[in-house]
Design a protein around this motif. Structure first.
Motif, PDB file in Angstrom:
ATOM      1  N   UNK A 201       0.832  -1.172   0.000  1.00  0.00           N
ATOM      2  CA  UNK A 201       0.000   0.000   0.000  1.00  0.00           C
ATOM      3  C   UNK A 201       0.878   1.237   0.000  1.00  0.00           C
ATOM      4  N   UNK A 202       0.286   2.387  -0.235  1.00  0.00           N
ATOM      5  CA  UNK A 202       1.023   3.644  -0.340  1.00  0.00           C
ATOM      6  C   UNK A 202       0.555   4.610   0.738  1.00  0.00           C
ATOM      7  N   UNK A 203       1.510   5.337   1.273  1.00  0.00           N
ATOM      8  CA  UNK A 203       1.191   6.356   2.274  1.00  0.00           C
ATOM      9  C   UNK A 203       1.994   7.603   1.937  1.00  0.00           C
ATOM     10  N   UNK A 204       1.361   8.745   1.999  1.00  0.00           N
ATOM     11  CA  UNK A 204       2.036  10.007   1.715  1.00  0.00           C
ATOM     12  C   UNK A 204       2.023  10.884   2.959  1.00  0.00           C
ATOM     13  N   UNK A 205       3.111  11.610   3.114  1.00  0.00           N
ATOM     14  CA  UNK A 205       3.210  12.580   4.206  1.00  0.00           C
ATOM     15  C   UNK A 205       3.695  13.891   3.616  1.00  0.00           C
ATOM     16  N   UNK A 206       3.116  14.963   4.076  1.00  0.00           N
ATOM     17  CA  UNK A 206       3.571  16.286   3.656  1.00  0.00           C
ATOM     18  C   UNK A 206       4.181  16.964   4.864  1.00  0.00           C
ATOM     19  N   UNK A 207       5.373  17.507   4.678  1.00  0.00           N
ATOM     20  CA  UNK A 207       6.049  18.246   5.727  1.00  0.00           C
ATOM     21  C   UNK A 207       6.520  19.569   5.142  1.00  0.00           C
ATOM     22  N   UNK A 208       6.466  20.588   5.933  1.00  0.00           N
ATOM     23  CA  UNK A 208       6.921  21.899   5.491  1.00  0.00           C
ATOM     24  C   UNK A 208       8.397  22.037   5.873  1.00  0.00           C
ATOM     25  N   UNK A 209       9.243  22.223   4.873  1.00  0.00           N
ATOM     26  CA  UNK A 209      10.680  22.374   5.114  1.00  0.00           C
ATOM     27  C   UNK A 209      11.137  23.760   4.692  1.00  0.00           C
ATOM     28  N   UNK A 210      11.943  24.355   5.516  1.00  0.00           N
ATOM     29  CA  UNK A 210      12.596  25.603   5.143  1.00  0.00           C
ATOM     30  C   UNK A 210      14.105  25.436   5.224  1.00  0.00           C
ATOM     31  N   UNK A 211      14.546  24.230   5.640  1.00  0.00           N
ATOM     32  CA  UNK A 211      15.976  23.959   5.674  1.00  0.00           C
ATOM     33  C   UNK A 211      16.227  22.507   5.297  1.00  0.00           C
ATOM     34  N   UNK A 212      17.382  22.269   4.679  1.00  0.00           N
ATOM     35  CA  UNK A 212      17.802  20.928   4.299  1.00  0.00           C
ATOM     36  C   UNK A 212      19.200  20.691   4.839  1.00  0.00           C
ATOM     37  N   UNK A 213      19.431  19.530   5.440  1.00  0.00           N
ATOM     38  CA  UNK A 213      20.762  19.145   5.922  1.00  0.00           C
ATOM     39  C   UNK A 213      21.378  18.188   4.917  1.00  0.00           C
ATOM     40  N   UNK A 214      22.447  18.623   4.266  1.00  0.00           N
ATOM     41  CA  UNK A 214      23.082  17.839   3.216  1.00  0.00           C
ATOM     42  C   UNK A 214      24.414  17.282   3.697  1.00  0.00           C
ATOM     43  N   UNK A 215      24.619  15.989   3.479  1.00  0.00           N
ATOM     44  CA  UNK A 215      25.865  15.329   3.889  1.00  0.00           C
ATOM     45  C   UNK A 215      26.972  15.625   2.891  1.00  0.00           C
ATOM     46  N   UNK A 216      28.129  16.014   3.412  1.00  0.00           N
ATOM     47  CA  UNK A 216      29.317  16.265   2.601  1.00  0.00           C
ATOM     48  C   UNK A 216      30.115  14.963   2.561  1.00  0.00           C
ATOM     49  N   UNK A 217      30.700  14.584   1.403  1.00  0.00           N
ATOM     50  CA  UNK A 217      31.477  13.339   1.327  1.00  0.00           C
ATOM     51  C   UNK A 217      32.617  13.305   2.336  1.00  0.00           C
ATOM     52  N   UNK A 218      32.925  12.101   2.838  1.00  0.00           N
ATOM     53  CA  UNK A 218      34.004  11.918   3.820  1.00  0.00           C
ATOM     54  C   UNK A 218      35.394  12.140   3.231  1.00  0.00           C
ATOM     55  N   UNK A 219      35.525  11.984   1.940  1.00  0.00           N
ATOM     56  CA  UNK A 219      36.826  12.055   1.279  1.00  0.00           C
ATOM     57  C   UNK A 219      37.204  13.504   0.997  1.00  0.00           C
TER      58      UNK A 219
END
Length: 92
Positions: free
Chosen positions: A1-19
């Motif tokens: 089955x499918x489930x959807x969620x809506x969230x309000x985002x004003x910021x994103x946390x992006x991972x920087x590569x370890x190398x």
């Protein structure tokens, strides 16, 4: 089955590569953030143990804060080390 969620985002946390030898662009980090992923979970409806997570932005906020995760847990697990990977920011 499918489930959807809506969230309000004003910021994103992006991972920087370890190398530290790898140079990346913010666009590459955003692309990695929005890649579909499989997560372990327990579905109350079907009893399934895995789910696919698809992230997307339906509408951009007026201001979007991008947080670069530039620290990783060191080998001893007691401290964080700063990642020195170069990140390109383009104006387009």
């Amino acid at each position: 089955h499918t489930r959807s969620m809506k969230e309000k985002h004003v910021d994103l946390s992006l991972s920087v590569p370890d190398d530290d030898a790898i140079e990346c662009a913010v666009a590459d980090l955003l692309e990695s953030f929005f890649v579909d992923s499989i997560v372990e979970c327990k579905c109350e409806e079907c009893g399934g143990g895995k789910a696919m997570v698809k992230l997307s932005l339906k509408q951009l906020p007026r201001f979007l804060v991008i947080h670069l995760k530039r620290f990783r847990l060191n080998e001893s697990g007691s401290q964080y080390d700063k990642l020195n990977s170069a990140v390109k920011v383009s104006r387009t």
